[in-house]
Scaffold this motif. Structure first.
Motif, PDB file in Angstrom:
ATOM      1  N   VAL A  45      -1.071  13.375   8.830  1.00 41.49           N
ATOM      2  CA  VAL A  45      -0.745  14.793   8.947  1.00 41.49           C
ATOM      3  C   VAL A  45      -0.090  14.988  10.309  1.00 41.49           C
ATOM      4  N   LEU A  46       1.078  15.624  10.315  1.00 40.11           N
ATOM      5  CA  LEU A  46       1.822  15.863  11.544  1.00 40.11           C
ATOM      6  C   LEU A  46       1.489  17.237  12.099  1.00 40.11           C
ATOM      7  N   HIS A  47       1.658  17.395  13.411  1.00 41.11           N
ATOM      8  CA  HIS A  47       1.524  18.706  14.057  1.00 41.11           C
ATOM      9  C   HIS A  47       2.710  19.591  13.675  1.00 41.11           C
ATOM     10  N   ALA A  48       2.676  20.844  14.101  1.00 39.63           N
ATOM     11  CA  ALA A  48       3.733  21.814  13.794  1.00 39.63           C
ATOM     12  C   ALA A  48       5.092  21.416  14.352  1.00 39.63           C
ATOM     13  N   GLY A  95       0.795  -1.217   0.000  1.00 36.06           N
ATOM     14  CA  GLY A  95       0.000   0.000   0.000  1.00 36.06           C
ATOM     15  C   GLY A  95       0.828   1.267   0.000  1.00 36.06           C
ATOM     16  N   ASN A  96       0.236   2.343   0.540  1.00 36.37           N
ATOM     17  CA  ASN A  96       0.831   3.672   0.497  1.00 36.37           C
ATOM     18  C   ASN A  96       0.570   4.418   1.797  1.00 36.37           C
ATOM     19  N   VAL A  97       1.534   5.255   2.158  1.00 37.39           N
ATOM     20  CA  VAL A  97       1.336   6.199   3.253  1.00 37.39           C
ATOM     21  C   VAL A  97       1.815   7.552   2.746  1.00 37.39           C
ATOM     22  N   GLU A  98       0.951   8.548   2.847  1.00 36.85           N
ATOM     23  CA  GLU A  98       1.350   9.913   2.510  1.00 36.85           C
ATOM     24  C   GLU A  98       1.559  10.669   3.813  1.00 36.85           C
ATOM     25  N   PHE A  99       2.722  11.285   3.945  1.00 38.32           N
ATOM     26  CA  PHE A  99       3.080  12.041   5.137  1.00 38.32           C
ATOM     27  C   PHE A  99       3.029  13.525   4.806  1.00 38.32           C
ATOM     28  N   ILE A 100       2.224  14.272   5.549  1.00 35.69           N
ATOM     29  CA  ILE A 100       2.061  15.705   5.325  1.00 35.69           C
ATOM     30  C   ILE A 100       2.623  16.445   6.547  1.00 35.69           C
ATOM     31  N   PHE A 101       3.578  17.331   6.295  1.00 33.50           N
ATOM     32  CA  PHE A 101       4.196  18.164   7.325  1.00 33.50           C
ATOM     33  C   PHE A 101       3.793  19.620   7.053  1.00 33.50           C
ATOM     34  N   PRO A 102       2.648  20.084   7.592  1.00 36.69           N
ATOM     35  CA  PRO A 102       2.196  21.446   7.299  1.00 36.69           C
ATOM     36  C   PRO A 102       3.219  22.522   7.659  1.00 36.69           C
ATOM     37  N   THR A 115       4.706  14.742  16.235  1.00 38.16           N
ATOM     38  CA  THR A 115       3.479  14.110  16.722  1.00 38.16           C
ATOM     39  C   THR A 115       2.391  14.163  15.653  1.00 38.16           C
ATOM     40  N   VAL A 116       1.493  13.189  15.741  1.00 37.51           N
ATOM     41  CA  VAL A 116       0.447  13.007  14.741  1.00 37.51           C
ATOM     42  C   VAL A 116      -0.751  13.901  15.043  1.00 37.51           C
ATOM     43  N   ALA A 117      -1.165  14.657  14.039  1.00 35.76           N
ATOM     44  CA  ALA A 117      -2.385  15.467  14.145  1.00 35.76           C
ATOM     45  C   ALA A 117      -3.588  14.629  13.726  1.00 35.76           C
ATOM     46  N   THR A 118      -3.510  14.018  12.536  1.00 34.96           N
ATOM     47  CA  THR A 118      -4.601  13.177  12.047  1.00 34.96           C
ATOM     48  C   THR A 118      -4.040  12.006  11.247  1.00 34.96           C
TER      49      THR A 118
END
Length: 172
Positions: A145-148, A74-81, A152-155
């Motif tokens: 989605v990571l926190h700032a 599968g796939n994991v997309e990592f978002i670092f806002p 740590t994980v946001a969602t």
């Protein structure tokens, strides 16, 4: 900003006595140094995901895996806002076949762990949300989605597999 294409490969073995084990590694340098991580890395221009993971496994552990022995996990997309240049779109593979014995490289110190006792406290926090099902043979599609703090994980959103096209800027 587009996500960087990366791959991870989880080598699985069945010891004579005990539960299934997975090869992970202590990251010695660069992004994630000091954490236990999966084996893999960036997809280079002109490479398919499978070609990249074969190369990365060899570079990081000295092991030779073959594309035909890879199972898509599968796939994991990592978002670092807070750091969008760190965004990654990761293709996951497992395999139960390889040649050689794992050896430490300048980047990774490989180590076998029982799948039912993963070192989650020493890994990126997101791993607990997607790694166990991927190792259990499920095909996953997850957006983290990571926190700032970029740690740590946001969602975590688990999408139905196949509900979005694979985003592959290079290779397949």
């Amino acid at each position: 900003m587009p996500s960087t294409p990366v791959t991870l490969c989880f080598l699985l073995r069945e010891p004579e006595a005990g539960s299934t084990e997975v090869l992970l590694g202590l990251k010695l340098t660069g992004f994630g140094a000091g954490k236990i991580v999966g084996i893999g890395g960036h997809v280079e221009a002109g490479e398919s995901d499978a070609q990249a993971v074969v190369r990365e496994v060899r570079e990081e552990t000295g092991l030779m895996v073959h594309q035909e022995d890879l199972a898509d996990a599968g796939n994991v997309e990592f978002i670092f806002p807070a750091r969008p240049e760190w965004n990654m779109y990761c293709r996951l593979f497992t395999t139960r076949r390889w040649e050689g014995e794992p050896a430490e490289s300048t980047e990774i110190a490989p180590e076998w762990f029982a799948v039912d006792a993963l070192p989650l406290q020493r890994m990126w926090q997101d791993a607990e949300h997607w790694l166990p099902p991927a190792l259990a043979g499920e095909s996953i599609d997850v957006v983290v989605v990571l926190h700032a703090d970029n740690e740590t994980v946001a969602t975590v959103d688990r999408l139905p597999v196949g509900s979005r096209p694979r985003r592959r800027p290079t290779g397949n």
